[in-house]
Design a protein around this motif. Structure first.
Motif, short mmCIF file in Angstrom:
data_model
loop_
_atom_site.label_atom_id
_atom_site.label_comp_id
_atom_site.label_asym_id
_atom_site.label_seq_id
_atom_site.Cartn_x
_atom_site.Cartn_y
_atom_site.Cartn_z
N GLY A 28 -1.00 -16.69 28.61
CA GLY A 28 -1.26 -15.86 27.44
C GLY A 28 -0.41 -14.61 27.41
N VAL A 29 -0.27 -13.93 28.54
CA VAL A 29 0.56 -12.73 28.60
C VAL A 29 2.03 -13.08 28.38
CG1 VAL A 29 1.35 -10.82 30.06
CG2 VAL A 29 -1.07 -11.43 30.01
N LEU A 30 2.48 -14.17 28.98
CA LEU A 30 3.87 -14.58 28.79
C LEU A 30 4.13 -14.94 27.33
CD1 LEU A 30 4.48 -16.72 32.01
CD2 LEU A 30 5.23 -14.37 31.57
N GLN A 31 3.18 -15.62 26.69
CA GLN A 31 3.34 -15.96 25.27
C GLN A 31 3.36 -14.70 24.41
OE1 GLN A 31 0.19 -18.77 24.62
NE2 GLN A 31 1.34 -20.45 25.52
N ALA A 32 2.55 -13.73 24.75
CA ALA A 32 2.57 -12.47 24.01
C ALA A 32 3.92 -11.77 24.19
CB ALA A 32 1.42 -11.57 24.47
N LEU A 33 4.44 -11.77 25.41
CA LEU A 33 5.75 -11.17 25.66
C LEU A 33 6.84 -11.88 24.86
CD1 LEU A 33 5.60 -10.57 29.53
CD2 LEU A 33 5.58 -8.83 27.73
N ALA A 34 6.69 -13.18 24.66
CA ALA A 34 7.69 -13.96 23.91
C ALA A 34 7.85 -13.46 22.48
CB ALA A 34 7.30 -15.43 23.91
N TYR A 35 6.84 -12.81 21.95
CA TYR A 35 6.89 -12.34 20.57
C TYR A 35 7.30 -10.88 20.43
CZ TYR A 35 5.21 -16.64 18.61
OH TYR A 35 5.13 -17.94 18.21
N VAL A 36 7.39 -10.16 21.55
CA VAL A 36 7.76 -8.74 21.46
C VAL A 36 9.06 -8.40 22.16
CG1 VAL A 36 5.36 -7.99 21.15
CG2 VAL A 36 6.36 -8.03 23.46
N LEU A 37 9.63 -9.35 22.89
CA LEU A 37 10.86 -9.07 23.63
C LEU A 37 12.08 -9.73 22.98
CD1 LEU A 37 9.70 -9.66 27.32
CD2 LEU A 37 9.82 -7.50 26.06
N PRO A 38 13.21 -9.03 22.99
CA PRO A 38 14.46 -9.68 22.55
C PRO A 38 14.90 -10.68 23.63
CG PRO A 38 14.87 -7.42 23.23
CD PRO A 38 13.39 -7.63 23.31
N ASP A 52 8.10 -23.93 35.64
CA ASP A 52 7.04 -24.57 34.85
C ASP A 52 6.41 -23.65 33.83
OD1 ASP A 52 7.46 -26.86 36.32
OD2 ASP A 52 5.63 -26.69 37.52
N LEU A 53 6.64 -22.33 33.95
CA LEU A 53 6.04 -21.37 33.03
C LEU A 53 7.04 -20.77 32.04
CD1 LEU A 53 3.71 -19.59 35.57
CD2 LEU A 53 3.01 -21.10 33.71
N VAL A 54 8.30 -21.11 32.18
CA VAL A 54 9.33 -20.56 31.30
C VAL A 54 9.06 -20.90 29.84
CG1 VAL A 54 11.79 -20.73 30.72
CG2 VAL A 54 11.09 -20.37 33.08
N TRP A 55 8.45 -22.06 29.58
CA TRP A 55 8.16 -22.46 28.19
C TRP A 55 7.33 -21.40 27.48
CZ3 TRP A 55 3.32 -22.88 26.17
CH2 TRP A 55 2.24 -22.96 27.07
N CYS A 56 6.46 -20.70 28.20
CA CYS A 56 5.62 -19.67 27.58
C CYS A 56 6.47 -18.55 26.98
CB CYS A 56 4.65 -19.08 28.59
SG CYS A 56 3.47 -20.24 29.28
N LEU A 57 7.55 -18.23 27.65
CA LEU A 57 8.44 -17.17 27.17
C LEU A 57 9.41 -17.66 26.11
CD1 LEU A 57 9.03 -15.64 30.66
CD2 LEU A 57 8.12 -14.36 28.72
N ARG A 58 9.63 -18.96 26.07
CA ARG A 58 10.57 -19.54 25.10
C ARG A 58 9.88 -20.00 23.82
NH1 ARG A 58 15.06 -17.46 27.04
NH2 ARG A 58 15.64 -18.22 29.08
N CYS A 59 8.58 -19.79 23.72
CA CYS A 59 7.83 -20.26 22.55
C CYS A 59 7.91 -19.30 21.37
CB CYS A 59 6.37 -20.51 22.91
SG CYS A 59 5.41 -19.00 23.17
N GLY A 60 8.44 -18.11 21.59
CA GLY A 60 8.50 -17.10 20.53
C GLY A 60 9.70 -17.26 19.62
N PRO A 61 9.84 -16.33 18.70
CA PRO A 61 10.90 -16.41 17.70
C PRO A 61 12.31 -16.08 18.21
CG PRO A 61 9.66 -14.40 17.41
CD PRO A 61 8.96 -15.19 18.49
N GLY A 62 12.42 -15.52 19.42
CA GLY A 62 13.74 -15.16 19.94
C GLY A 62 14.15 -13.74 19.62
N THR A 63 13.50 -13.16 18.63
CA THR A 63 13.70 -11.74 18.30
C THR A 63 12.32 -11.12 18.19
OG1 THR A 63 13.73 -12.21 15.94
CG2 THR A 63 15.86 -12.12 17.05
N PRO A 64 12.20 -9.86 18.51
CA PRO A 64 10.88 -9.22 18.45
C PRO A 64 10.27 -9.27 17.04
CG PRO A 64 12.42 -7.83 19.63
CD PRO A 64 13.22 -8.94 19.03
N ASP A 65 9.01 -9.58 16.98
CA ASP A 65 8.29 -9.60 15.72
C ASP A 65 7.68 -8.22 15.52
OD1 ASP A 65 6.43 -9.86 13.65
OD2 ASP A 65 5.86 -11.89 14.24
#
Length: 151
Positions: A28-38, A52-65
């Motif tokens: 959950g924290v990694l997914q949240a970071l995925a949406y706020v980090l460039p 195995d957990l990198v997907w959590c960080l790659r699930c975001g838009p790629g640019t901060p929302d």
């Protein structure tokens, strides 16, 4: 570090009962970071988490929302917190679990960030801390993050 080692460290730090609960928290924290980090900061965090957990960080838009605030950020974490229990008449009918869920969510975010901060270089700590929503970043006593003061 293996996924098991990281999850177990978070479990100890957060005082959680099970590794499955700790893994959901970390995700959950990694997914949240995925949406706020460039992307460049996501790469730095990806380098310190098991593959195995990198997907959590790659699930975001790629640019901060810019619409992700502390409430939404904590929403990912809250999905791992039991937040309803029923009313307690000794508290005037309040639900004792719901009343403390926000504080517990913040403590859990701090537990994950504390573990991640030990694995990220100081420059990346500062950069990541600067990208956190103000309601989350406000809990950091220094721009460098939890390791230097905590949530």
């Amino acid at each position: 570090m293996s996924e098991h080692d990281l999850v177990t460290a978070i479990q100890r730090r957060a005082g959680l009962r099970t590794t499955s609960e700790s893994k959901r928290l970390l995700e959950g924290v990694l997914q949240a970071l995925a949406y706020v980090l460039p992307a460049e900061h996501i790469d730095a965090v990806c380098a310190c988490v098991p593959e195995d957990l990198v997907w959590c960080l790659r699930c975001g838009p790629g640019t901060p929302d810019p619409l992700i605030d502390s409430e939404v950020f904590l929403g990912w974490v809250m999905s791992s917190v039991e937040t309803t229990g029923g009313s307690d008449q000794t508290l005037g009918g309040d639900d004792p679990l719901a009343a403390t869920a926000g504080v517990e969510g913040q403590a859990r975010v701090r537990a994950v960030l504390d573990e991640l901060w030990q694995r990220v270089d100081a420059r990346s700590q500062d950069a990541v801390a600067a990208c956190l929503p103000s309601g989350v970043a406000d809990h950091l006593s220094h721009a460098g993050g939890p390791e230097r003061g905590g949530l």
